[in-house]
Motif scaffolding. Structure first.
Motif, PDB file in Angstrom:
ATOM      1  N   GLY A 107     -10.465 -14.473 -14.710  1.00  0.00           N
ATOM      2  CA  GLY A 107      -8.982 -14.593 -13.952  1.00  0.00           C
ATOM      3  C   GLY A 107      -7.899 -13.921 -13.689  1.00  0.00           C
ATOM      4  O   GLY A 107      -8.439 -13.477 -12.271  1.00  0.00           O
ATOM      5  N   GLY A 108      -6.225 -13.681 -14.181  1.00  0.00           N
ATOM      6  CA  GLY A 108      -5.607 -12.279 -12.768  1.00  0.00           C
ATOM      7  C   GLY A 108      -5.729 -11.228 -12.964  1.00  0.00           C
ATOM      8  O   GLY A 108      -6.079 -11.373 -14.510  1.00  0.00           O
ATOM      9  N   PHE A 109      -5.213 -10.600 -12.737  1.00  0.00           N
ATOM     10  CA  PHE A 109      -4.769  -9.039 -12.772  1.00  0.00           C
ATOM     11  C   PHE A 109      -3.349  -8.444 -11.926  1.00  0.00           C
ATOM     12  O   PHE A 109      -3.074  -9.588 -10.764  1.00  0.00           O
ATOM     13  N   ASP A 110      -2.245  -8.006 -12.882  1.00  0.00           N
ATOM     14  CA  ASP A 110      -1.900  -7.184 -11.861  1.00  0.00           C
ATOM     15  C   ASP A 110      -1.603  -5.619 -12.484  1.00  0.00           C
ATOM     16  O   ASP A 110      -2.337  -5.208 -13.284  1.00  0.00           O
ATOM     17  N   LEU A 111      -1.733  -4.725 -10.260  1.00  0.00           N
ATOM     18  CA  LEU A 111      -2.306  -3.652 -10.471  1.00  0.00           C
ATOM     19  C   LEU A 111      -1.472  -2.890 -10.288  1.00  0.00           C
ATOM     20  O   LEU A 111      -0.228  -3.269  -9.061  1.00  0.00           O
ATOM     21  N   LYS A 112      -0.465  -1.488 -10.826  1.00  0.00           N
ATOM     22  CA  LYS A 112       0.196  -0.433 -10.253  1.00  0.00           C
ATOM     23  C   LYS A 112      -0.299   0.358 -10.354  1.00  0.00           C
ATOM     24  O   LYS A 112      -0.639   1.018 -11.051  1.00  0.00           O
ATOM     25  N   VAL A 113       0.223   1.101  -8.618  1.00  0.00           N
ATOM     26  CA  VAL A 113      -0.091   1.957  -7.961  1.00  0.00           C
ATOM     27  C   VAL A 113       1.365   3.180  -8.783  1.00  0.00           C
ATOM     28  O   VAL A 113       1.861   2.313  -7.432  1.00  0.00           O
ATOM     29  N   GLU A 114       1.041   3.945  -9.244  1.00  0.00           N
ATOM     30  CA  GLU A 114       2.356   4.587  -9.917  1.00  0.00           C
ATOM     31  C   GLU A 114       1.433   6.568  -8.705  1.00  0.00           C
ATOM     32  O   GLU A 114       0.450   6.619  -8.743  1.00  0.00           O
ATOM     33  N   GLY A 115       3.048   7.318  -8.477  1.00  0.00           N
ATOM     34  CA  GLY A 115       3.112   8.249  -8.413  1.00  0.00           C
ATOM     35  C   GLY A 115       2.099   8.570  -7.085  1.00  0.00           C
ATOM     36  O   GLY A 115       1.187   9.666  -6.961  1.00  0.00           O
ATOM     37  N   LEU A 116       2.657   8.482  -5.956  1.00  0.00           N
ATOM     38  CA  LEU A 116       1.675   7.997  -4.688  1.00  0.00           C
ATOM     39  C   LEU A 116       2.578   9.059  -3.535  1.00  0.00           C
ATOM     40  O   LEU A 116       3.584   8.140  -3.626  1.00  0.00           O
ATOM     41  N   SER A 117       1.734   9.769  -3.537  1.00  0.00           N
ATOM     42  CA  SER A 117       2.944  11.147  -2.592  1.00  0.00           C
ATOM     43  C   SER A 117       2.343  11.171  -1.358  1.00  0.00           C
ATOM     44  O   SER A 117       0.700  11.202  -1.169  1.00  0.00           O
ATOM     45  N   ILE A 143      -2.969   9.653  -5.190  1.00  0.00           N
ATOM     46  CA  ILE A 143      -2.351   8.874  -6.107  1.00  0.00           C
ATOM     47  C   ILE A 143      -2.305   9.532  -7.466  1.00  0.00           C
ATOM     48  O   ILE A 143      -3.988  10.067  -7.541  1.00  0.00           O
ATOM     49  N   SER A 144      -1.795   9.562  -8.579  1.00  0.00           N
ATOM     50  CA  SER A 144      -1.561   9.943  -9.839  1.00  0.00           C
ATOM     51  C   SER A 144      -1.873   8.894 -10.874  1.00  0.00           C
ATOM     52  O   SER A 144      -2.151   9.949 -11.518  1.00  0.00           O
ATOM     53  N   ASP A 145      -1.440   7.596 -10.386  1.00  0.00           N
ATOM     54  CA  ASP A 145      -1.842   7.102 -11.698  1.00  0.00           C
ATOM     55  C   ASP A 145      -2.380   5.346 -10.955  1.00  0.00           C
ATOM     56  O   ASP A 145      -1.598   5.384 -10.753  1.00  0.00           O
ATOM     57  N   VAL A 146      -3.202   4.927 -11.277  1.00  0.00           N
ATOM     58  CA  VAL A 146      -3.211   3.305 -11.969  1.00  0.00           C
ATOM     59  C   VAL A 146      -3.588   2.170 -12.331  1.00  0.00           C
ATOM     60  O   VAL A 146      -4.111   2.432 -14.174  1.00  0.00           O
ATOM     61  N   LYS A 147      -2.651   1.849 -12.881  1.00  0.00           N
ATOM     62  CA  LYS A 147      -2.259   0.511 -14.121  1.00  0.00           C
ATOM     63  C   LYS A 147      -3.095  -0.466 -14.420  1.00  0.00           C
ATOM     64  O   LYS A 147      -2.095  -1.195 -13.025  1.00  0.00           O
ATOM     65  N   ILE A 148      -3.945  -0.744 -14.565  1.00  0.00           N
ATOM     66  CA  ILE A 148      -4.199  -2.661 -14.463  1.00  0.00           C
ATOM     67  C   ILE A 148      -3.856  -3.341 -16.037  1.00  0.00           C
ATOM     68  O   ILE A 148      -3.907  -2.687 -16.326  1.00  0.00           O
ATOM     69  N   HIS A 149      -3.333  -4.449 -15.579  1.00  0.00           N
ATOM     70  CA  HIS A 149      -3.207  -5.364 -16.493  1.00  0.00           C
ATOM     71  C   HIS A 149      -4.168  -7.176 -16.173  1.00  0.00           C
ATOM     72  O   HIS A 149      -3.457  -7.649 -15.396  1.00  0.00           O
TER      73      HIS A 149
END
Length: 486
Positions: free
Chosen positions: A123-133, A159-165
């Motif tokens: 399948g496919g996925f969308d990933l968001k890397v958040e809080g990159l400093s 990187i503070s958080d990685v969210k994957i859908h």
């Protein structure tokens, strides 16, 4: 990448970095926080584009679950959005510059594939890397040729958080090894940032800085030494840059018999950059051209406007000096005007002046074209200088305000120099001065790299130096505003 950020910064410095020796600089550049902020704004747009090119490698692995061994792979990953919403750059006293980026995020698309038991699904996925400093420390200096150098003193990122859908059949299987995916992606991104920063500085920024013209050739006689003379002193509020700022003769360089004065720049930081241009720069120009014998000008009758009644011949001058026309009836004359000392510019608050000392040797042009000396005048004059900046060049214009003449020697008997006052004044103001101003209007180049334009320029005479303040535009040349405050 980061080179694209820092290069506008260093360009706006206009060639920066200070003096290592005990002497004073002839040219000082001050980059204020406003200048740093402009460089950051210009650079972050490019930096954002460059960081978006980070390569996310395919990766695969396996893990043991209650379903048994599960194999997975993630591939075809592309960055579809990269944002750097918050950044800051600041000077760090006695250290260098610090660039800090916070709140950055990356959005990534890709494909996944899972095998578990006898099941194979994708399948496919969308990933968001958040809080990159990202935190980058930069150390600036100079090499043995006087050109600027820059190096990475420290670099870190987090990187503070990685969210994957995920989407697709049996996408719930991804939850089994989500932690592995998060760690792999986090590590892949974090491991690339600082090496890319270092490589960008080495491969892009340092070669750019090596193009700095530390020598500006003026003509066949002289050039200006704009070499950097040491690593820059940095305070918590600004970066002060010191350059040699000295004219020298191309054929034979000698040390000027005087030194630069101490320059104290005002604390006003409303503009992006300030230049302190010492009178030393201008006075070394006078020293060089005087030493090279170039401060000699000839005036002949064909240079005198036709409407002026006192011609440069023995008939006209014979009215003022009767013995002259008796000895040399109806002959043309020539004046040779030369400086007896190297001219020195005097800069004070609100005023720029020059008081050259000149000799005026008068000759009669004999029928065989040889010259017969007839009298020698010593002349002291005061000229008011108007200095402006145009297209990155310092240009000037002189106006005579006072002339005093004395007779040093006469081959035609004694006479009153007062009688010559009108004629000499006219020759100086209408013939000699335009020649000098034509040279001064060509100007001297400021040490600017390509694509840097100064705007909103303010020029103020201070004690022993000109203070030039400006904002900076990096890119294609556009119309600029020049303002003189004296």
């Amino acid at each position: 990448m980061v080179s694209s950020f820092i290069s506008p910064l260093l360009l706006s410095l206009a060639a920066c970095l200070p003096m290592a020796g005990a002497g004073n600089p002839g040219f000082v550049v001050r980059l204020t926080q406003n200048g740093l902020d402009y460089a950051r704004q210009e650079g972050m747009r490019v930096l954002q584009q460059e960081l978006a090119k980070i390569h996310i490698p395919d990766f695969s692995g396996s893990t043991h679950t209650h379903l048994g061994k599960v194999k997975y792979s993630f591939n075809s990953m592309t960055i579809r959005n990269f944002q750097l919403p918050s950044s800051q750059i600041s000077p760090v006293a006695n250290v260098g510059l610090k660039l800090s980026i916070s709140g950055a995020f990356i959005e990534i698309n890709g494909q996944w594939h899972v095998k578990a038991l006898h099941i194979s699904t994708k399948g496919g996925f969308d990933l968001k890397v958040e809080g990159l400093s990202i935190s980058v420390g930069l150390k600036v200096g100079s090499d043995t040729s006087g050109r600027p150098t820059i190096g990475l003193s420290d670099c870190s990122n987090h990187i503070s958080d990685v969210k994957i859908h995920v989407s697709g059949k049996l996408s719930w299987l991804v939850d089994v090894f989500r932690h592995n995916v998060d760690n792999a992606l986090r590590k892949a991104i974090e491991n690339q940032i600082c090496p890319l920063v270092s490589n960008a500085i080495t491969s892009k920024l340092e070669p750019l800085l090596q193009t700095l013209p530390v020598t500006a050739k003026i003509d066949s006689v002289a050039a200006i030494d704009y070499s950097l003379t040491g690593p820059p002193p940095v305070t918590a509020d600004y970066v002060d840059v010191q350059l040699k700022g000295e004219f020298f003769e191309l054929s034979h360089r000698t040390t000027p018999p005087f030194s630069p004065p101490t320059l104290t720049l005002p604390v006003d930081h409303s503009l992006m950059v300030y230049f302190g241009i010492s009178d030393y720069l201008f006075n070394t120009a006078g020293f060089v051209y005087y030493s090279a014998g170039k401060l000699v000008f000839n005036v002949t009758d064909n240079m005198i406007p036709k409407e002026f009644n006192i011609r440069l011949n023995t008939s006209s001058f014979g009215v003022l000096i009767p013995q002259l026309s008796k000895m040399y009836p109806d002959m043309l004359m020539k004046l040779q005007i030369s400086s007896t000392l190297a001219p020195s510019l005097n800069i004070k608050p609100g005023n720029v002046s020059l008081s050259p000392k000149l000799d005026i040797q008068a000759y009669v042009i004999l029928p065989n074209s040889s010259l017969a000396p007839v009298f020698l005048l010593n002349l002291t004059t005061t000229a008011v200088a108007k200095v402006t900046v145009n297209s990155g060049r310092i240009v000037g214009n002189l106006d005579l305000s006072r002339i005093q003449m004395d007779l040093k020697h006469s081959d035609v008997g004694p006479f009153s120099v007062t009688l010559l006052n009108v004629a000499v004044n006219y020759y100086l103001s209408q013939v000699l001065l335009p020649q000098v101003n034509q040279i001064l209007n060509k100007g001297y180049p400021l040490p600017l790299l390509d694509k840097v334009q100064l705007t909103d320029v303010v020029l103020q005479p201070q004690q022993d130096f000109l203070l030039l303040g400006a904002n900076v535009h990096y890119g294609k040349a556009e119309n600029s505003t020049w303002v003189n405050k004296f």
